[in-house]
Write a protein that holds these residues in place. Structure first.
Motif, short mmCIF file in Angstrom:
data_model
loop_
_atom_site.label_atom_id
_atom_site.label_comp_id
_atom_site.label_asym_id
_atom_site.label_seq_id
_atom_site.Cartn_x
_atom_site.Cartn_y
_atom_site.Cartn_z
N GLY A 338 0.82 -1.21 0.00
CA GLY A 338 0.00 0.00 0.00
C GLY A 338 0.85 1.26 0.00
N PHE A 339 0.18 2.41 0.06
CA PHE A 339 0.92 3.66 0.08
C PHE A 339 0.26 4.63 1.06
N ALA A 340 1.11 5.47 1.67
CA ALA A 340 0.60 6.41 2.68
C ALA A 340 -0.15 7.54 2.02
N VAL A 341 -1.20 8.03 2.64
CA VAL A 341 -1.94 9.20 2.15
C VAL A 341 -1.95 10.26 3.24
N SER A 342 -2.07 11.52 2.80
CA SER A 342 -1.95 12.60 3.78
C SER A 342 -3.27 13.33 4.02
N SER A 343 -4.35 12.90 3.33
CA SER A 343 -5.61 13.62 3.48
C SER A 343 -6.76 12.64 3.66
N LEU A 344 -7.72 13.02 4.50
CA LEU A 344 -8.92 12.19 4.66
C LEU A 344 -10.02 12.61 3.69
N ASP A 345 -9.69 13.52 2.74
CA ASP A 345 -10.65 13.90 1.69
C ASP A 345 -10.67 12.90 0.56
N ILE A 346 -9.68 12.01 0.55
CA ILE A 346 -9.56 11.05 -0.55
C ILE A 346 -10.76 10.09 -0.56
N PRO A 347 -11.37 9.88 -1.74
CA PRO A 347 -12.51 8.95 -1.80
C PRO A 347 -12.08 7.51 -2.09
N ILE A 348 -12.91 6.58 -1.64
CA ILE A 348 -12.73 5.15 -1.95
C ILE A 348 -12.97 4.95 -3.45
N THR A 349 -12.12 4.14 -4.08
CA THR A 349 -12.33 3.79 -5.49
C THR A 349 -12.65 2.29 -5.59
N LYS A 350 -12.91 1.85 -6.81
CA LYS A 350 -13.25 0.43 -7.00
C LYS A 350 -12.09 -0.48 -6.61
N THR A 351 -10.88 0.03 -6.57
CA THR A 351 -9.73 -0.83 -6.27
C THR A 351 -9.26 -0.75 -4.81
N THR A 352 -9.88 0.08 -4.00
CA THR A 352 -9.45 0.19 -2.59
C THR A 352 -9.82 -1.10 -1.85
N SER A 353 -8.83 -1.75 -1.25
CA SER A 353 -9.13 -2.98 -0.50
C SER A 353 -9.14 -2.74 1.00
N SER A 354 -8.38 -1.73 1.43
CA SER A 354 -8.33 -1.47 2.87
C SER A 354 -7.79 -0.08 3.14
N VAL A 355 -8.11 0.41 4.33
CA VAL A 355 -7.53 1.66 4.83
C VAL A 355 -6.97 1.33 6.20
N LEU A 356 -5.67 1.53 6.39
CA LEU A 356 -5.04 1.20 7.67
C LEU A 356 -4.67 2.48 8.42
N PHE A 357 -5.01 2.50 9.68
CA PHE A 357 -4.66 3.62 10.55
C PHE A 357 -3.62 3.07 11.53
N LEU A 358 -2.35 3.40 11.27
CA LEU A 358 -1.26 2.73 11.97
C LEU A 358 -0.62 3.64 13.02
N THR A 359 -0.23 3.02 14.13
CA THR A 359 0.41 3.76 15.21
C THR A 359 1.92 3.51 15.16
N GLU A 360 2.65 4.20 16.03
CA GLU A 360 4.11 4.13 15.96
C GLU A 360 4.63 2.69 16.08
N ASP A 361 3.99 1.90 16.96
CA ASP A 361 4.50 0.54 17.13
C ASP A 361 4.09 -0.39 15.98
N GLU A 362 3.32 0.12 15.01
CA GLU A 362 2.96 -0.70 13.85
C GLU A 362 3.76 -0.34 12.60
N ILE A 363 4.57 0.70 12.70
CA ILE A 363 5.37 1.08 11.53
C ILE A 363 6.85 1.13 11.92
N ASP A 364 7.70 1.08 10.92
CA ASP A 364 9.14 1.07 11.18
C ASP A 364 9.71 2.40 10.68
N THR A 365 10.23 3.19 11.58
CA THR A 365 10.74 4.50 11.18
C THR A 365 12.27 4.57 11.24
N THR A 366 12.91 3.39 11.40
CA THR A 366 14.38 3.38 11.47
C THR A 366 14.97 3.91 10.15
#
Ligand code: SF4
Ligand code: SF4
Length: 441
Positions: A338-366
């Motif tokens: 997937g890819f990160a998005v910066s706005s919640l104005d983005i609409p769902i399209t026919k190809t959207t399978s999921s939207v993930l809301f991730l916290t610091e312990d779910e992502i790797d920032t190293t």
């Protein structure tokens, strides 16, 4: 013991993180007051609007058509009035042509009657798939009617239905298989009729035993002498759901470099696309709503939702009780591809399978460092490529010399980056290399 089917080379085992939503039944998201439908949801040129501002539209009415080239029409997901024919925020581009509908909250939802499809020939069924605006709903958005029309030089003998859903977090296909197994099996028969073949293999990762059981039962119940539909359990290994790996796992056939699945007699469709084909053919219902997973520790209430295409992310967040204070990153699609998005104005399209809301312990920032030549990325790559070399060449501004490493065979699964101890952004390196190098003819 069940035999588990798998592919031979590479693959990784990221944390599955599916427990947040795996047992959650599909809920219907109430239609928001406004929908924003992007006109270019498929591979190919965007649709041309067939409606103007202030026009009243009905649920399921075509609002955008394909005038030339590859593509499928788009339809109104709800009744209402056209508020704007302009552009909107897009998941990948900054702006994209779109149609905004002010939804009529009083309108009654359309009730679709069932048609008997078995009296129709393959050509008529294919036309229905096209008119219903169906595209591969889990991937890049390739028009399904085109995929179901392989060249006559490539005889097809097997339909592979993809129920692997190997990306972490996502459970939308899982719920469709559990809750709509009968429709998926009937959808697979429609596809078999279109292709003029009788053999279907359905691959489901073994971490979804309830989906395997539901599909097996539905296939047995609907058994007919002219079709052979078999459900096979796949080893849990990422990227089990990528086309070439899935074909290898289920049939033992290896798709040659740069070739399509039709080169080995196979057409692949996603299980949820089969459900959509069922809707489009038996109900004449266009593709204007879809099941998505909304998950991660950054959303108050993770869920599997049936949403109208054009629903903005902000409406989904409201319905699920908002985000948590720890939210760090919003991702469209899975964490691997997937890819990160910066706005919640983005609409769902026919190809959207999921939207993930991730916290610091779910992502790797190293931050990433130099390649230590451990070779782990080579072992992880299911295509047998050399991502480490691509990274080294790109950093040396030699992206144009990377075709020798097979970069155009890379389908950007992220397995190499996942295992890299130096945290090197290997997929981004490959993407940059693809922009510079010349694709072999
Ligand atoms: S992203 Fe590309 S190079 Fe990396 S593992 Fe996947 S296919 Fe191989
Ligand atoms: S895994 Fe990372 S550090 Fe190891 S060889 Fe590949 S790019 Fe280099």
């Amino acid at each position: 013991m069940t035999t588990l089917f798998t592919f031979p080379k590479g693959g990784v085992h990221p944390p599955e993180s599916k427990k947040l939503t795996a047992d959650k039944k599909i809920e219907v998201l109430p239609t928001p007051s406004e929908l924003e439908i992007i006109l270019g949801q498929h591979i190919g040129a965007p649709c041309t609007p067939t409606v103007a501002r202030k026009t009243e539209v009905g649920e399921g009415q075509m609002i955008g058509e394909v005038l030339k080239g590859l593509g499928v029409p788009v339809h109104a997901p709800a009744a209402g009035k056209i508020k704007a024919v302009s552009s909107s925020a897009h998941p990948l581009q900054v702006k994209a042509p779109s149609i905004t509908i002010a939804v009529d909250a009083e309108a009654q939802p359309v009730v679709y009657d069932r048609n008997e499809w078995k009296n129709e020939d393959a050509k008529a069924l294919l036309e229905k798939v096209k008119n219903a605006g169906i595209i591969g709903i889990g991937g890049a958005g390739f028009p399904t009617h085109v995929k179901l029309s392989p060249p006559s030089t490539a005889p097809i003998d097997t339909l592979v239905l993809n129920g692997a859903e190997c990306e972490p977090y996502i459970t939308a296909d899982h719920r469709q298989m559990v809750e709509h197994a009968d429709e998926i099996i009937e959808g697979s028969k429609i596809i078999l009729r279109i292709l003029g073949i009788n053999n279907c293999l359905i691959g489901v990762e073994n971490n979804k035993p309830d989906a395997i059981a539901a599909l097996s039962k539905a296939a047995e119940k609907a058994a007919e002498p002219e079709y052979t539909i078999e459900v096979r359990a796949l080893e849990v290994k990422y990227p089990q759901g990528s086309e070439k790996q899935l074909i290898h796992s289920l049939t033992g056939r290896k798709v040659p470099g740069y070739a399509l699945p039709s080169a080995v007699g196979v057409v692949v469709q996603n299980v949820s696309t089969a459900k959509t084909i069922y809707d489009g053919v038996t109900l004449d219902k266009p593709l204007y709503e879809k099941v998505i997973t909304v998950s991660g520790k950054g959303i108050a209430r993770p869920a599997n939702l049936l949403v109208k295409v054009g629903t903005r992310l902000a409406d989904i967040v409201d319905f699920l009780g908002g985000t948590t204070p720890e939210l760090q990153k919003v991702v469209l699609g899975g964490p691997m591809m997937g890819f990160a998005v910066s706005s919640l104005d983005i609409p769902i399209t026919k190809t959207t399978s999921s939207v993930l809301f991730l916290t610091e312990d779910e992502i790797d920032t190293t931050p990433h460092s130099q390649c230590i030549r451990c070779g782990w990325c080579l072992d992880a790559c299911p295509m047998g490529l050399e991502p480490k070399e691509v990274g080294i060449y790109v950093e040396a501004n030699r992206g144009e010399d990377t075709e020798q490493f097979g970069i155009f065979e890379c389908f950007e699964c992220g397995s190499c980056a996942y295992v890299c101890p130096a945290k090197r952004p290997l997929v981004q390196f490959v993407r940059l290399a693809k922009m510079k190098a010349k694709r072999p003819q």
